[in-house]
Design an enzyme around this catalytic site. Sequence first.
Site, PDB file in Angstrom:
ATOM      1  N   HIS A  39       0.845  -1.178   0.000  1.00  0.00           N
ATOM      2  CA  HIS A  39       0.000   0.000   0.000  1.00  0.00           C
ATOM      3  C   HIS A  39       0.891   1.243   0.000  1.00  0.00           C
ATOM      4  CE1 HIS A  39       0.570  -0.113   4.423  1.00  0.00           C
ATOM      5  NE2 HIS A  39       0.312   1.172   4.369  1.00  0.00           N
ATOM      6  N   TYR A  66       3.772   2.060  14.488  1.00  0.00           N
ATOM      7  CA  TYR A  66       4.035   3.038  13.439  1.00  0.00           C
ATOM      8  C   TYR A  66       3.377   4.372  13.761  1.00  0.00           C
ATOM      9  CZ  TYR A  66      -0.435   1.349  11.497  1.00  0.00           C
ATOM     10  OH  TYR A  66      -1.743   0.981  11.319  1.00  0.00           O
TER      11      TYR A  66
END
Length: 151
Positions: A51, A119
């Site tokens: 992605h 993240y």
Amino acid sequence: MIEGVKVKRLTKHCDDRGFFAEIFRDSEGLLESFAQASVSMSYPGVIKAFHYHDHQDDLWYFPSGNAQVVLHDLREGSATFGTTDVLYMGEENPIVLLIPKGVAHGYRVLGNTPATIVYFTSTEYDPKNPDEKRIPFDDMRISFDWTTKNR
């Protein structure tokens, strides 16, 4: 290395109690802005790819487990357009990875234990208008072979 990608090696401060390590500081300028922190766990052998984002930068860190991280530059104006990079991250290689907008990214969990990724992103996730474009893990534009090479 793909243009705009940054790698920061973590320093672990170890003693008889365990260790301490800083993931990132705002003053390092890794992210243009900080908007969200998230965590995800994946089982051994899982591939989560690919992605990319039009507006968001990602900062990845694997505190547990190990992963093969694959990046592919989709930015037509970039000096590294079409380049694919592979990094190995996790317990065995504690690094933080900045993934700029327009760079496709994904990973495969290595070994026999799950991998956890923490993240940080430069924009918040908007479920009504997600800045997340998907590409199949086996897409011919990237043409990455995910199999382990016995050497």
